[in-house]
Design a protein around this motif. Structure first.
Motif, mmCIF file in Angstrom:
data_model
loop_
_atom_site.group_PDB
_atom_site.id
_atom_site.type_symbol
_atom_site.label_atom_id
_atom_site.label_comp_id
_atom_site.label_asym_id
_atom_site.label_seq_id
_atom_site.Cartn_x
_atom_site.Cartn_y
_atom_site.Cartn_z
ATOM 1 N N LEU A 1 7.101 60.896 57.678
ATOM 2 C CA LEU A 1 7.161 59.442 57.542
ATOM 3 C C LEU A 1 6.183 59.024 56.452
ATOM 4 C CD1 LEU A 1 7.236 58.455 61.328
ATOM 5 C CD2 LEU A 1 9.136 59.014 59.806
ATOM 6 N N ARG A 2 6.710 58.314 55.425
ATOM 7 C CA ARG A 2 5.889 57.916 54.279
ATOM 8 C C ARG A 2 5.922 56.399 54.112
ATOM 9 N NH1 ARG A 2 4.465 62.341 51.364
ATOM 10 N NH2 ARG A 2 5.728 64.248 51.658
ATOM 11 N N ALA A 3 4.871 55.921 53.500
ATOM 12 C CA ALA A 3 4.785 54.488 53.215
ATOM 13 C C ALA A 3 5.791 54.125 52.130
ATOM 14 C CB ALA A 3 3.373 54.125 52.783
ATOM 15 N N THR A 4 6.551 53.076 52.361
ATOM 16 C CA THR A 4 7.539 52.623 51.370
ATOM 17 C C THR A 4 6.976 51.567 50.437
ATOM 18 O OG1 THR A 4 8.363 51.005 52.973
ATOM 19 C CG2 THR A 4 9.456 53.156 52.899
ATOM 20 N N THR A 5 5.744 51.141 50.651
ATOM 21 C CA THR A 5 5.100 50.164 49.782
ATOM 22 C C THR A 5 3.595 50.321 49.895
ATOM 23 O OG1 THR A 5 4.989 47.791 49.225
ATOM 24 C CG2 THR A 5 4.990 48.376 51.556
ATOM 25 N N THR A 6 2.885 49.688 49.022
ATOM 26 C CA THR A 6 1.424 49.679 49.077
ATOM 27 C C THR A 6 0.969 48.556 49.988
ATOM 28 O OG1 THR A 6 1.257 50.549 46.822
ATOM 29 C CG2 THR A 6 -0.691 49.468 47.726
ATOM 30 N N GLY A 7 0.126 48.888 50.939
ATOM 31 C CA GLY A 7 -0.328 47.856 51.861
ATOM 32 C C GLY A 7 -1.230 48.424 52.933
ATOM 33 N N ARG B 1 4.156 50.220 61.109
ATOM 34 C CA ARG B 1 4.423 48.951 60.436
ATOM 35 C C ARG B 1 3.370 48.746 59.352
ATOM 36 N NH1 ARG B 1 4.483 43.893 63.370
ATOM 37 N NH2 ARG B 1 2.563 44.683 64.318
ATOM 38 N N LEU B 2 3.844 48.308 58.180
ATOM 39 C CA LEU B 2 2.953 48.066 57.049
ATOM 40 C C LEU B 2 3.008 46.588 56.666
ATOM 41 C CD1 LEU B 2 3.802 51.101 54.713
ATOM 42 C CD2 LEU B 2 2.016 50.951 56.457
ATOM 43 N N GLN B 3 1.888 46.102 56.198
ATOM 44 C CA GLN B 3 1.815 44.756 55.636
ATOM 45 C C GLN B 3 1.413 44.877 54.176
ATOM 46 O OE1 GLN B 3 -1.183 42.146 57.260
ATOM 47 N NE2 GLN B 3 -0.182 40.299 56.484
ATOM 48 N N SER C 1 8.242 38.047 55.303
ATOM 49 C CA SER C 1 6.917 37.916 55.900
ATOM 50 C C SER C 1 5.937 38.962 55.380
ATOM 51 C CB SER C 1 7.012 38.033 57.426
ATOM 52 O OG SER C 1 7.475 39.328 57.790
ATOM 53 N N GLY C 2 6.447 39.972 54.637
ATOM 54 C CA GLY C 2 5.564 41.018 54.130
ATOM 55 C C GLY C 2 5.310 42.137 55.114
ATOM 56 N N ILE C 3 6.005 42.137 56.265
ATOM 57 C CA ILE C 3 5.856 43.196 57.269
ATOM 58 C C ILE C 3 7.002 44.189 57.068
ATOM 59 C CG2 ILE C 3 5.635 43.769 59.699
ATOM 60 C CD1 ILE C 3 3.413 41.976 58.570
ATOM 61 N N ILE C 4 6.675 45.462 56.815
ATOM 62 C CA ILE C 4 7.655 46.516 56.547
ATOM 63 C C ILE C 4 7.653 47.496 57.705
ATOM 64 C CG2 ILE C 4 8.412 48.283 54.914
ATOM 65 C CD1 ILE C 4 8.406 45.466 53.782
ATOM 66 N N ALA C 5 8.838 47.776 58.267
ATOM 67 C CA ALA C 5 8.964 48.744 59.363
ATOM 68 C C ALA C 5 9.262 50.124 58.794
ATOM 69 C CB ALA C 5 10.072 48.308 60.318
ATOM 70 N N PHE D 1 -5.645 51.350 54.355
ATOM 71 C CA PHE D 1 -4.900 50.961 53.150
ATOM 72 C C PHE D 1 -4.192 52.203 52.610
ATOM 73 C CE2 PHE D 1 -4.564 50.398 48.532
ATOM 74 C CZ PHE D 1 -3.862 49.202 48.476
ATOM 75 N N VAL D 2 -2.906 52.083 52.339
ATOM 76 C CA VAL D 2 -2.114 53.234 51.900
ATOM 77 C C VAL D 2 -1.386 52.865 50.614
ATOM 78 C CG1 VAL D 2 -1.819 54.186 54.217
ATOM 79 C CG2 VAL D 2 -0.155 52.536 53.342
ATOM 80 N N GLN D 3 -1.131 53.923 49.826
ATOM 81 C CA GLN D 3 -0.335 53.765 48.616
ATOM 82 C C GLN D 3 1.128 54.094 48.922
ATOM 83 O OE1 GLN D 3 -1.482 52.666 45.718
ATOM 84 N NE2 GLN D 3 -3.693 52.728 46.138
ATOM 85 N N GLU D 4 2.014 53.600 48.098
ATOM 86 C CA GLU D 4 3.428 53.886 48.276
ATOM 87 C C GLU D 4 3.676 55.397 48.171
ATOM 88 O OE1 GLU D 4 7.758 52.794 46.234
ATOM 89 O OE2 GLU D 4 5.924 51.834 45.549
ATOM 90 N N GLY D 5 4.427 55.945 49.127
ATOM 91 C CA GLY D 5 4.714 57.375 49.167
ATOM 92 C C GLY D 5 3.700 58.199 49.933
ATOM 93 N N GLU D 6 2.625 57.576 50.405
ATOM 94 C CA GLU D 6 1.608 58.330 51.137
ATOM 95 C C GLU D 6 2.112 58.678 52.543
ATOM 96 O OE1 GLU D 6 -3.245 58.010 51.793
ATOM 97 O OE2 GLU D 6 -2.142 56.482 50.671
ATOM 98 N N GLN D 7 1.723 59.877 53.037
ATOM 99 C CA GLN D 7 2.196 60.354 54.340
ATOM 100 C C GLN D 7 1.505 59.600 55.460
ATOM 101 O OE1 GLN D 7 2.739 64.616 54.898
ATOM 102 N NE2 GLN D 7 1.744 64.516 56.903
ATOM 103 N N LEU D 8 2.330 59.127 56.428
ATOM 104 C CA LEU D 8 1.813 58.428 57.598
ATOM 105 C C LEU D 8 1.822 59.304 58.847
ATOM 106 C CD1 LEU D 8 3.673 55.025 57.091
ATOM 107 C CD2 LEU D 8 1.369 55.639 56.334
#
Length: 314
Positions: A72-78, A99-101, A122-126, A145-152
């Motif tokens: 599972l990776r971050a799809t955006t920076t937040g 969930r990312l904001q 709303s800026g909330i990404i599932a 804080f995570v960058q886009e593509g970073e492993q969660l």
């Protein structure tokens, strides 16, 4: 007259000597019998040869593995929002795990603006799981804080759980896909399994080819990279006479083998044998052929000579 007295004295002396010798010999006999009866005897237990089903088994090492897994990776920076999932948590396919904001949403507080109907974002990404499984790792916590593509995190697909078996190339003829096997866990449990497929690569250093082995029954909760043993039958099961391992004795070089057989209730004799493979605590006896009336020493036989005096344990 003189000759008669001399002859009488000689006869008297000879008779006395014979009587003395007879008394001494009759007095020594009970002592000898008592010494023989008091001689120490080995206390032994006995048993008979038993017919068992034997297998020519190939035992190899394997490691547990989850070949199907989703990262599972971050799809955006937040920023990661709570609640944070925990390792070992079961997830469904499509279930939101993280969930990312976005950083813009946090700066503008878009998640609090609910009165404007034109505001659709709303800026909330599932971040959902692509498959049903178990969350094996959580790399980010709430507030990070995570960058886009970073492993969660990582989700294992439990339905694809199996074992990786490395087979030496000298034993490849005994292993094939679809073959039944037994998986021996470190805690003593045994799982039924089946060889699934062969991977088309070989280790250049160890000269082994890798196979996957799948359990065919219920699977307990097992971690990845657990070392197990896999048993495969090289030949079909066969019936053979066996004895316990403790009944078969050997010399220092393990080139000669024998058992101690009871000749009667107090004497054991040495019988050379030709032994076959072991299975568990049983040893195959190839020669000679013992009958059900033959009593073989099971314990107390170590160090006994041929025709040793023994005593049956009560």
């Amino acid at each position: 007259m003189f000759m008669t007295q001399l002859l009488f004295r000689l006869l008297t002396s000879a008779t006395g000597a014979l009587l003395l010798a007879a008394c001494q010999s009759s007095g020594d006999a009970p002592a000898t019998d008592e010494a023989e009866a008091a001689a120490p005897r080995a206390v032994v237990t006995v048993g008979q040869v038993r017919a068992d089903t034997l297998r020519d088994v190939l035992r190899l090492s394997a490691l547990s593995a989850y070949p199907a897994k989703d990262i599972l990776r971050a799809t955006t920076t937040g920023y990661v929002l709570g609640p944070t999932p925990v390792p070992g948590q079961a997830v469904r396919a499509g279930q939101t795990v993280f969930r990312l904001q976005t950083k813009e949403s946090r700066v503008l507080h878009l998640d609090r603006l609910t009165g404007d109907p034109r505001l659709k974002f709303s800026g909330i990404i599932a971040i959902p799981s692509g498959r049903a499984g178990v969350l094996s790792a959580v790399d980010k916590l709430a507030g990070d804080f995570v960058q886009e593509g970073e492993q969660l995190g990582v989700v294992y697909d439990r339905s694809r759980f199996g074992f990786l078996l490395d087979v030496p190339v000298t034993q490849l003829r005994f292993v094939h896909p679809g073959q039944s096997c037994r998986i021996l866990l470190p805690d003593g449990r045994t799982l039924p399994g089946r060889v699934a497929e062969a991977l088309a690569t070989a280790d250049p250093a160890l000269q082994t080819q890798r196979y996957t082995v799948r359990p065919t029954g219920p699977v307990p909760e097992l971690p990845e990279n657990l070392a197990v043993q896999v048993e495969l039958d090289r030949t079909a099961p066969r019936r053979a006479p066996t004895l316990p391992r403790t009944a078969v004795l050997t010399d220092e070089t393990q080139t000669q083998f024998w058992v101690m057989r009871l000749l009667n209730d107090s004497t054991a004799v040495k019988v050379p044998v030709a032994r076959g493979p072991e299975q568990g605590d049983r040893v195959e006896i190839q020669r000679p052929r013992f009958g059900p009336q033959d009593r073989i020493l099971l314990t107390g036989n170590y160090g006994l000579d041929d025709t040793a005096a023994v005593q049956l344990s009560k």
